[in-house]
Write a protein that holds these residues in place. Sequence first.
Motif, PDB file in Angstrom:
ATOM      1  N   PRO A  44       0.826  -1.212   0.000  1.00 44.21           N
ATOM      2  CA  PRO A  44       0.000   0.000   0.000  1.00 44.21           C
ATOM      3  C   PRO A  44       0.860   1.261   0.000  1.00 44.21           C
ATOM      4  O   PRO A  44       2.034   1.239   0.386  1.00 44.21           O
ATOM      5  CB  PRO A  44      -0.801  -0.118   1.302  1.00 44.21           C
ATOM      6  N   VAL A  45       0.263   2.351  -0.441  1.00 43.37           N
ATOM      7  CA  VAL A  45       0.926   3.656  -0.450  1.00 43.37           C
ATOM      8  C   VAL A  45       0.120   4.607   0.422  1.00 43.37           C
ATOM      9  O   VAL A  45      -1.112   4.645   0.335  1.00 43.37           O
ATOM     10  CB  VAL A  45       1.012   4.234  -1.875  1.00 43.37           C
ATOM     11  N   ASP A 118      -8.087   9.854   4.699  1.00 42.47           N
ATOM     12  CA  ASP A 118      -7.882  10.437   6.032  1.00 42.47           C
ATOM     13  C   ASP A 118      -7.771   9.339   7.087  1.00 42.47           C
ATOM     14  O   ASP A 118      -8.445   9.361   8.117  1.00 42.47           O
ATOM     15  CB  ASP A 118      -9.031  11.396   6.380  1.00 42.47           C
ATOM     16  N   VAL A 119      -6.885   8.395   6.846  1.00 39.18           N
ATOM     17  CA  VAL A 119      -6.826   7.197   7.674  1.00 39.18           C
ATOM     18  C   VAL A 119      -6.541   7.504   9.135  1.00 39.18           C
ATOM     19  O   VAL A 119      -7.106   6.877  10.049  1.00 39.18           O
ATOM     20  CB  VAL A 119      -5.773   6.206   7.118  1.00 39.18           C
ATOM     21  N   ASN A 120      -5.671   8.494   9.389  1.00 41.12           N
ATOM     22  CA  ASN A 120      -5.318   8.747  10.788  1.00 41.12           C
ATOM     23  C   ASN A 120      -6.314   9.660  11.508  1.00 41.12           C
ATOM     24  O   ASN A 120      -6.050  10.117  12.622  1.00 41.12           O
ATOM     25  CB  ASN A 120      -3.889   9.278  10.919  1.00 41.12           C
ATOM     26  N   ARG A 121      -7.465   9.903  10.882  1.00 39.01           N
ATOM     27  CA  ARG A 121      -8.582  10.529  11.590  1.00 39.01           C
ATOM     28  C   ARG A 121      -9.423   9.469  12.301  1.00 39.01           C
ATOM     29  O   ARG A 121     -10.338   9.792  13.059  1.00 39.01           O
ATOM     30  CB  ARG A 121      -9.468  11.291  10.608  1.00 39.01           C
ATOM     31  N   GLY A 129      -7.290  -2.374  13.570  1.00 38.06           N
ATOM     32  CA  GLY A 129      -8.023  -3.340  12.763  1.00 38.06           C
ATOM     33  C   GLY A 129      -7.610  -3.341  11.304  1.00 38.06           C
ATOM     34  O   GLY A 129      -7.754  -4.353  10.605  1.00 38.06           O
ATOM     35  N   LEU A 130      -7.069  -2.216  10.840  1.00 35.15           N
ATOM     36  CA  LEU A 130      -6.639  -2.113   9.435  1.00 35.15           C
ATOM     37  C   LEU A 130      -5.289  -2.764   9.180  1.00 35.15           C
ATOM     38  O   LEU A 130      -4.924  -2.986   8.018  1.00 35.15           O
ATOM     39  CB  LEU A 130      -6.564  -0.637   9.019  1.00 35.15           C
ATOM     40  N   MET A 131      -4.531  -3.043  10.211  1.00 33.23           N
ATOM     41  CA  MET A 131      -3.152  -3.491  10.017  1.00 33.23           C
ATOM     42  C   MET A 131      -3.069  -4.774   9.197  1.00 33.23           C
ATOM     43  O   MET A 131      -2.224  -4.906   8.310  1.00 33.23           O
ATOM     44  CB  MET A 131      -2.454  -3.659  11.365  1.00 33.23           C
ATOM     45  N   GLN A 132      -3.938  -5.743   9.476  1.00 33.14           N
ATOM     46  CA  GLN A 132      -3.890  -6.984   8.701  1.00 33.14           C
ATOM     47  C   GLN A 132      -4.253  -6.737   7.247  1.00 33.14           C
ATOM     48  O   GLN A 132      -3.679  -7.348   6.337  1.00 33.14           O
ATOM     49  CB  GLN A 132      -4.834  -8.028   9.305  1.00 33.14           C
ATOM     50  N   LEU A 133      -5.202  -5.817   7.013  1.00 33.51           N
ATOM     51  CA  LEU A 133      -5.595  -5.495   5.640  1.00 33.51           C
ATOM     52  C   LEU A 133      -4.409  -4.920   4.870  1.00 33.51           C
ATOM     53  O   LEU A 133      -4.193  -5.251   3.704  1.00 33.51           O
ATOM     54  CB  LEU A 133      -6.757  -4.500   5.650  1.00 33.51           C
ATOM     55  N   LEU A 134      -3.626  -4.059   5.516  1.00 38.06           N
ATOM     56  CA  LEU A 134      -2.492  -3.437   4.847  1.00 38.06           C
ATOM     57  C   LEU A 134      -1.397  -4.454   4.524  1.00 38.06           C
ATOM     58  O   LEU A 134      -0.690  -4.310   3.523  1.00 38.06           O
ATOM     59  CB  LEU A 134      -1.919  -2.322   5.722  1.00 38.06           C
ATOM     60  N   GLN A 135      -1.246  -5.459   5.373  1.00 40.27           N
ATOM     61  CA  GLN A 135      -0.178  -6.428   5.156  1.00 40.27           C
ATOM     62  C   GLN A 135      -0.611  -7.584   4.247  1.00 40.27           C
ATOM     63  O   GLN A 135       0.151  -8.024   3.381  1.00 40.27           O
ATOM     64  CB  GLN A 135       0.303  -6.997   6.491  1.00 40.27           C
ATOM     65  N   ARG A 136      -1.839  -8.067   4.428  1.00 43.77           N
ATOM     66  CA  ARG A 136      -2.263  -9.274   3.719  1.00 43.77           C
ATOM     67  C   ARG A 136      -3.410  -9.041   2.734  1.00 43.77           C
ATOM     68  O   ARG A 136      -3.871  -9.978   2.081  1.00 43.77           O
ATOM     69  CB  ARG A 136      -2.665 -10.354   4.727  1.00 43.77           C
ATOM     70  N   TYR A 137      -3.884  -7.798   2.651  1.00 44.23           N
ATOM     71  CA  TYR A 137      -4.989  -7.457   1.759  1.00 44.23           C
ATOM     72  C   TYR A 137      -6.242  -8.282   2.081  1.00 44.23           C
ATOM     73  O   TYR A 137      -7.061  -8.572   1.217  1.00 44.23           O
ATOM     74  CB  TYR A 137      -4.583  -7.661   0.292  1.00 44.23           C
ATOM     75  N   THR A 164      -4.817  10.453  14.938  1.00 45.25           N
ATOM     76  CA  THR A 164      -4.340   9.346  15.769  1.00 45.25           C
ATOM     77  C   THR A 164      -2.963   8.925  15.262  1.00 45.25           C
ATOM     78  O   THR A 164      -2.835   8.526  14.105  1.00 45.25           O
ATOM     79  CB  THR A 164      -5.303   8.155  15.680  1.00 45.25           C
ATOM     80  N   PRO A 165      -1.932   9.025  16.078  1.00 40.37           N
ATOM     81  CA  PRO A 165      -0.586   8.642  15.616  1.00 40.37           C
ATOM     82  C   PRO A 165      -0.542   7.172  15.202  1.00 40.37           C
ATOM     83  O   PRO A 165      -1.197   6.313  15.798  1.00 40.37           O
ATOM     84  CB  PRO A 165       0.294   8.899  16.839  1.00 40.37           C
ATOM     85  N   MET A 166       0.239   6.898  14.163  1.00 40.79           N
ATOM     86  CA  MET A 166       0.448   5.525  13.720  1.00 40.79           C
ATOM     87  C   MET A 166       1.816   5.058  14.208  1.00 40.79           C
ATOM     88  O   MET A 166       2.807   5.774  14.053  1.00 40.79           O
ATOM     89  CB  MET A 166       0.373   5.437  12.187  1.00 40.79           C
ATOM     90  N   ASP A 167       1.852   3.855  14.794  1.00 36.01           N
ATOM     91  CA  ASP A 167       3.131   3.362  15.299  1.00 36.01           C
ATOM     92  C   ASP A 167       3.952   2.746  14.165  1.00 36.01           C
ATOM     93  O   ASP A 167       3.493   2.617  13.026  1.00 36.01           O
ATOM     94  CB  ASP A 167       2.925   2.371  16.442  1.00 36.01           C
ATOM     95  N   ASP A 168       5.189   2.377  14.494  1.00 34.54           N
ATOM     96  CA  ASP A 168       6.106   1.861  13.478  1.00 34.54           C
ATOM     97  C   ASP A 168       5.585   0.585  12.825  1.00 34.54           C
ATOM     98  O   ASP A 168       5.824   0.340  11.634  1.00 34.54           O
ATOM     99  CB  ASP A 168       7.487   1.605  14.090  1.00 34.54           C
ATOM    100  N   ALA A 169       4.883  -0.245  13.604  1.00 36.52           N
ATOM    101  CA  ALA A 169       4.373  -1.490  13.042  1.00 36.52           C
ATOM    102  C   ALA A 169       3.404  -1.232  11.899  1.00 36.52           C
ATOM    103  O   ALA A 169       3.350  -1.986  10.922  1.00 36.52           O
ATOM    104  CB  ALA A 169       3.689  -2.319  14.133  1.00 36.52           C
ATOM    105  N   MET A 170       2.650  -0.139  12.006  1.00 39.40           N
ATOM    106  CA  MET A 170       1.716   0.203  10.937  1.00 39.40           C
ATOM    107  C   MET A 170       2.422   0.955   9.814  1.00 39.40           C
ATOM    108  O   MET A 170       2.198   0.698   8.630  1.00 39.40           O
ATOM    109  CB  MET A 170       0.564   1.035  11.480  1.00 39.40           C
ATOM    110  N   LEU A 171       3.303   1.892  10.183  1.00 34.31           N
ATOM    111  CA  LEU A 171       3.993   2.698   9.173  1.00 34.31           C
ATOM    112  C   LEU A 171       4.813   1.830   8.224  1.00 34.31           C
ATOM    113  O   LEU A 171       4.892   2.115   7.023  1.00 34.31           O
ATOM    114  CB  LEU A 171       4.900   3.720   9.854  1.00 34.31           C
ATOM    115  N   THR A 172       5.429   0.769   8.753  1.00 39.14           N
ATOM    116  CA  THR A 172       6.309  -0.047   7.914  1.00 39.14           C
ATOM    117  C   THR A 172       5.545  -0.987   6.987  1.00 39.14           C
ATOM    118  O   THR A 172       6.166  -1.705   6.201  1.00 39.14           O
ATOM    119  CB  THR A 172       7.271  -0.875   8.789  1.00 39.14           C
TER     120      THR A 172
END
Length: 377
Positions: A44-45, A118-121, A129-137, A164-172
Amino acid sequence: MSISDGFDYVTYGSVCDPVELERFLGHTMTVNDRLVADGRRGTPVCVWGRHGIGKTDIVESVARARGAAFVSIAPAQFEEMGDLLGMPVVVDGGAATAMAPPEWVPREDVPGVLLIDDVNRADDRILRGLMQLLQRYRLASWSLPPRWQIVLTANPDGGDYSVTPMDDAMLTRMLHVTLRFDVKRWAAWAETQGMDPRGIAFVLTYPETVTGVRTTPRSLVQFFERIAALPDLRADLDLVTMLGDACLDSSTVSAFVAFVNNDLDILVTPEEILGARDFAPVAERLAELGGRGGRRVDLLATVCTRVVNHLRQRTTRLDATAVANLRGLLTLEALPADMRLAMAQDLMLLDRSLGATRVLADKAVGRLLLDLAAVPS
């Protein structure tokens, strides 16, 4: 990571203008397509940037240009995880339950782009909950069709944004890039949209009024759409002021009122420059413009930028009158040397079918440009 002036705005990735962003997105999506074809997942971008500068519109434009389906969601509107995961339904005659995906989830097996706007809103629970979607679609209850890609937009961390700040696990899990406002790129886009030319000229002349608070490219478009039906802005200045106050910073409204009262009448339009049967009166107006107020280089730059943008949108070949007038513009003493050279470079890059390069074929113009280029800056 970059920090903006004024507030501790935190963004990620290279800072780019709209054209650079379109190229970056196009290239990244092409690479993702190849990865999926090889049985791997794309990445993802996330497009960072201040509000109202066109992030969402650019992402949608790139998707449409690629012939991709487009779905946009705003997770800030999600109240609970069910808005993301779906809701349980009874199956097998009551023997079990299954999750029914939300209605917005893409189902067509076609190339597509899912924009998470506006994901971080969004609330922290939704972000997690979005983290798995970003990694595994995919999530526990549904998967994106294979040829779909994910793009996100985000406002900067810190400063005056409620995010809402995003942590490194999400940013990467994402590639990152930051969009900045570029007045010339915006003006070129505005020309293609048929925006009120008086508004375009104002932004080009006073780009510092685009403060990014209430005055953003988005709110300026709202304002210019509402003044377009007013043929004489000076006659309706009270209404113009009210319309400006409705969506812009007060400093921008004051600058626009001053622009209407002082500058609007003396600006020369591209149509006047290209179509003048006698260029001498136009040259006199431009010379006066260059000498007004000690030397209004800003107004001359506005005129030149609008001429180039007009030529980029033109579909018919330049006639002899237009070519001669452009030569007259390039040889006008009121124009600073760097402005003439920049305009000559722009003419060289225009579509050859337009015939703009004929302007530079004149020996006198060529000699002048060579002399100007040789002068030390």
